[in-house]
Write a protein that holds these residues in place. Structure first.
Motif, PDB file in Angstrom:
ATOM      1  N   THR A   1      -7.786 -58.974 -37.953  1.00  0.00           N
ATOM      2  CA  THR A   1      -6.521 -59.713 -37.914  1.00  0.00           C
ATOM      3  C   THR A   1      -5.866 -59.888 -39.283  1.00  0.00           C
ATOM      4  O   THR A   1      -4.662 -60.129 -39.366  1.00  0.00           O
ATOM      5  CB  THR A   1      -6.733 -61.097 -37.298  1.00  0.00           C
ATOM      6  N   SER A   2      -6.637 -59.765 -40.352  1.00  0.00           N
ATOM      7  CA  SER A   2      -6.055 -59.921 -41.685  1.00  0.00           C
ATOM      8  C   SER A   2      -6.983 -59.312 -42.724  1.00  0.00           C
ATOM      9  O   SER A   2      -8.154 -59.035 -42.458  1.00  0.00           O
ATOM     10  CB  SER A   2      -5.829 -61.400 -42.011  1.00  0.00           C
ATOM     11  N   TRP A   3      -6.464 -59.122 -43.928  1.00  0.00           N
ATOM     12  CA  TRP A   3      -7.255 -58.566 -45.016  1.00  0.00           C
ATOM     13  C   TRP A   3      -8.429 -59.476 -45.357  1.00  0.00           C
ATOM     14  O   TRP A   3      -9.516 -59.025 -45.662  1.00  0.00           O
ATOM     15  CB  TRP A   3      -6.366 -58.382 -46.250  1.00  0.00           C
ATOM     16  N   GLY A   4      -8.229 -60.772 -45.286  1.00  0.00           N
ATOM     17  CA  GLY A   4      -9.266 -61.707 -45.676  1.00  0.00           C
ATOM     18  C   GLY A   4     -10.301 -62.005 -44.607  1.00  0.00           C
ATOM     19  O   GLY A   4     -11.314 -62.656 -44.872  1.00  0.00           O
ATOM     20  N   ASN A   5     -10.078 -61.537 -43.404  1.00  0.00           N
ATOM     21  CA  ASN A   5     -10.998 -61.792 -42.292  1.00  0.00           C
ATOM     22  C   ASN A   5     -11.684 -60.489 -41.911  1.00  0.00           C
ATOM     23  O   ASN A   5     -11.048 -59.593 -41.371  1.00  0.00           O
ATOM     24  CB  ASN A   5     -10.243 -62.376 -41.098  1.00  0.00           C
ATOM     25  N   THR A   6     -12.973 -60.389 -42.196  1.00  0.00           N
ATOM     26  CA  THR A   6     -13.682 -59.138 -41.935  1.00  0.00           C
ATOM     27  C   THR A   6     -14.234 -59.049 -40.520  1.00  0.00           C
ATOM     28  O   THR A   6     -14.817 -58.038 -40.144  1.00  0.00           O
ATOM     29  CB  THR A   6     -14.837 -58.971 -42.931  1.00  0.00           C
ATOM     30  N   HIS A   7     -14.050 -60.098 -39.746  1.00  0.00           N
ATOM     31  CA  HIS A   7     -14.541 -60.067 -38.365  1.00  0.00           C
ATOM     32  C   HIS A   7     -13.758 -59.026 -37.570  1.00  0.00           C
ATOM     33  O   HIS A   7     -12.533 -58.943 -37.693  1.00  0.00           O
ATOM     34  CB  HIS A   7     -14.407 -61.436 -37.712  1.00  0.00           C
ATOM     35  N   VAL A   8     -14.468 -58.269 -36.762  1.00  0.00           N
ATOM     36  CA  VAL A   8     -13.836 -57.259 -35.909  1.00  0.00           C
ATOM     37  C   VAL A   8     -13.824 -57.782 -34.475  1.00  0.00           C
ATOM     38  O   VAL A   8     -14.878 -58.093 -33.909  1.00  0.00           O
ATOM     39  CB  VAL A   8     -14.591 -55.920 -35.994  1.00  0.00           C
ATOM     40  N   TYR A   9     -12.634 -57.862 -33.918  1.00  0.00           N
ATOM     41  CA  TYR A   9     -12.461 -58.383 -32.565  1.00  0.00           C
ATOM     42  C   TYR A   9     -12.339 -57.227 -31.573  1.00  0.00           C
ATOM     43  O   TYR A   9     -11.650 -56.241 -31.853  1.00  0.00           O
ATOM     44  CB  TYR A   9     -11.208 -59.249 -32.489  1.00  0.00           C
ATOM     45  N   PRO A  10     -12.965 -57.352 -30.402  1.00  0.00           N
ATOM     46  CA  PRO A  10     -12.833 -56.292 -29.399  1.00  0.00           C
ATOM     47  C   PRO A  10     -11.640 -56.527 -28.487  1.00  0.00           C
ATOM     48  O   PRO A  10     -11.298 -57.670 -28.173  1.00  0.00           O
ATOM     49  CB  PRO A  10     -14.131 -56.409 -28.613  1.00  0.00           C
ATOM     50  N   ALA A  11     -11.010 -55.440 -28.082  1.00  0.00           N
ATOM     51  CA  ALA A  11      -9.930 -55.500 -27.108  1.00  0.00           C
ATOM     52  C   ALA A  11     -10.100 -54.371 -26.117  1.00  0.00           C
ATOM     53  O   ALA A  11     -10.568 -53.280 -26.486  1.00  0.00           O
ATOM     54  CB  ALA A  11      -8.572 -55.395 -27.809  1.00  0.00           C
ATOM     55  N   TRP A  12      -9.713 -54.639 -24.868  1.00  0.00           N
ATOM     56  CA  TRP A  12      -9.887 -53.669 -23.784  1.00  0.00           C
ATOM     57  C   TRP A  12      -8.575 -53.429 -23.061  1.00  0.00           C
ATOM     58  O   TRP A  12      -7.746 -54.331 -22.926  1.00  0.00           O
ATOM     59  CB  TRP A  12     -10.911 -54.178 -22.776  1.00  0.00           C
ATOM     60  N   GLY A  13      -8.425 -52.203 -22.576  1.00  0.00           N
ATOM     61  CA  GLY A  13      -7.317 -51.904 -21.697  1.00  0.00           C
ATOM     62  C   GLY A  13      -7.640 -52.327 -20.280  1.00  0.00           C
ATOM     63  O   GLY A  13      -8.741 -52.807 -19.977  1.00  0.00           O
ATOM     64  N   GLN A  14      -6.679 -52.127 -19.392  1.00  0.00           N
ATOM     65  CA  GLN A  14      -6.841 -52.573 -18.007  1.00  0.00           C
ATOM     66  C   GLN A  14      -7.623 -51.571 -17.165  1.00  0.00           C
ATOM     67  O   GLN A  14      -8.053 -51.897 -16.062  1.00  0.00           O
ATOM     68  CB  GLN A  14      -5.462 -52.802 -17.378  1.00  0.00           C
ATOM     69  N   GLY A  15      -7.817 -50.382 -17.682  1.00  0.00           N
ATOM     70  CA  GLY A  15      -8.570 -49.363 -16.965  1.00  0.00           C
ATOM     71  C   GLY A  15      -7.675 -48.403 -16.204  1.00  0.00           C
ATOM     72  O   GLY A  15      -6.611 -48.784 -15.720  1.00  0.00           O
ATOM     73  N   THR A  16      -8.123 -47.166 -16.125  1.00  0.00           N
ATOM     74  CA  THR A  16      -7.403 -46.145 -15.358  1.00  0.00           C
ATOM     75  C   THR A  16      -8.412 -45.348 -14.539  1.00  0.00           C
ATOM     76  O   THR A  16      -9.469 -44.967 -15.040  1.00  0.00           O
ATOM     77  CB  THR A  16      -6.572 -45.232 -16.284  1.00  0.00           C
ATOM     78  N   GLN A  17      -8.078 -45.136 -13.291  1.00  0.00           N
ATOM     79  CA  GLN A  17      -9.016 -44.471 -12.369  1.00  0.00           C
ATOM     80  C   GLN A  17      -8.984 -42.954 -12.564  1.00  0.00           C
ATOM     81  O   GLN A  17      -7.906 -42.351 -12.584  1.00  0.00           O
ATOM     82  CB  GLN A  17      -8.662 -44.800 -10.921  1.00  0.00           C
ATOM     83  N   VAL A  18     -10.151 -42.387 -12.683  1.00  0.00           N
ATOM     84  CA  VAL A  18     -10.326 -40.931 -12.695  1.00  0.00           C
ATOM     85  C   VAL A  18     -11.212 -40.564 -11.513  1.00  0.00           C
ATOM     86  O   VAL A  18     -12.331 -41.061 -11.397  1.00  0.00           O
ATOM     87  CB  VAL A  18     -10.954 -40.445 -14.017  1.00  0.00           C
ATOM     88  N   THR A  19     -10.697 -39.706 -10.653  1.00  0.00           N
ATOM     89  CA  THR A  19     -11.447 -39.277  -9.471  1.00  0.00           C
ATOM     90  C   THR A  19     -11.553 -37.758  -9.484  1.00  0.00           C
ATOM     91  O   THR A  19     -10.532 -37.063  -9.559  1.00  0.00           O
ATOM     92  CB  THR A  19     -10.770 -39.731  -8.181  1.00  0.00           C
ATOM     93  N   VAL A  20     -12.780 -37.277  -9.444  1.00  0.00           N
ATOM     94  CA  VAL A  20     -13.037 -35.832  -9.438  1.00  0.00           C
ATOM     95  C   VAL A  20     -13.606 -35.487  -8.071  1.00  0.00           C
ATOM     96  O   VAL A  20     -14.735 -35.852  -7.743  1.00  0.00           O
ATOM     97  CB  VAL A  20     -14.009 -35.420 -10.551  1.00  0.00           C
ATOM     98  N   SER A  21     -12.798 -34.779  -7.289  1.00  0.00           N
ATOM     99  CA  SER A  21     -13.196 -34.487  -5.917  1.00  0.00           C
ATOM    100  C   SER A  21     -12.424 -33.294  -5.395  1.00  0.00           C
ATOM    101  O   SER A  21     -11.277 -33.065  -5.761  1.00  0.00           O
ATOM    102  CB  SER A  21     -12.933 -35.706  -5.026  1.00  0.00           C
ATOM    103  N   SER A  22     -13.075 -32.541  -4.533  1.00  0.00           N
ATOM    104  CA  SER A  22     -12.397 -31.413  -3.896  1.00  0.00           C
ATOM    105  C   SER A  22     -11.794 -31.836  -2.564  1.00  0.00           C
ATOM    106  O   SER A  22     -11.144 -31.014  -1.895  1.00  0.00           O
ATOM    107  CB  SER A  22     -13.374 -30.257  -3.705  1.00  0.00           C
TER     108      SER A  22
END
Length: 122
Positions: free
Chosen positions: A101-122
């Motif tokens: 979040t800033s130069w002085g804060n070395t903590h790394v925060y995680p963030a996630w997307g909402q997800g996307t479906q991948v379907t592999v099928s014939s």
């Protein structure tokens, strides 16, 4: 609030290809590692591939040689090119970013997307 938005999922036949993309936006100072994870119902979310800000890549053994992760630091995006897809690649794919979040804060925060479906099928 940092947001991740994914795109590119869908239905593909075995042996086909898909490309996932993710763009990161919001108030962050820098993005460290970016990556893709996937999850199927009843199982834990698993790492697919990661790419740190300094370069280099890391892949799950199950996707090595078939998937390629890349990032564009100028555009704050990460992509996953998936080739030779198999039915076992079917899952919801999530984009992930570790950010500061800033130069002085070395903590790394995680963030996630909402997800996307991948379907592999014939």
């Amino acid at each position: 609030q940092v947001q991740l938005v994914e795109s590119g999922g869908g239905l593909v036949q075995p042996g086909g290809s898909l490309r996932l993309s993710c763009v990161v936006s919001g108030p962050f100072y820098s993005i460290n590692v970016m990556g893709w994870y996937r999850q199927v119902p009843g199982k834990e979310r698993e790492l697919v591939a990661t790419v740190p800000s300094g370069g280099g890549t890391n892949y799950a053994d199950s996707v090595k040689g078939r998937f390629t992760i890349s990032r564009d630091n100028a555009k704050n995006t990460v992509s996953l090119q998936m080739n030779s897809l198999k039915p076992e690649d079917t899952a919801v794919y999530y984009c992930n970013a570790g950010y500061r979040t800033s130069w002085g804060n070395t903590h790394v925060y995680p963030a996630w997307g909402q997800g996307t479906q991948v379907t592999v099928s014939s």
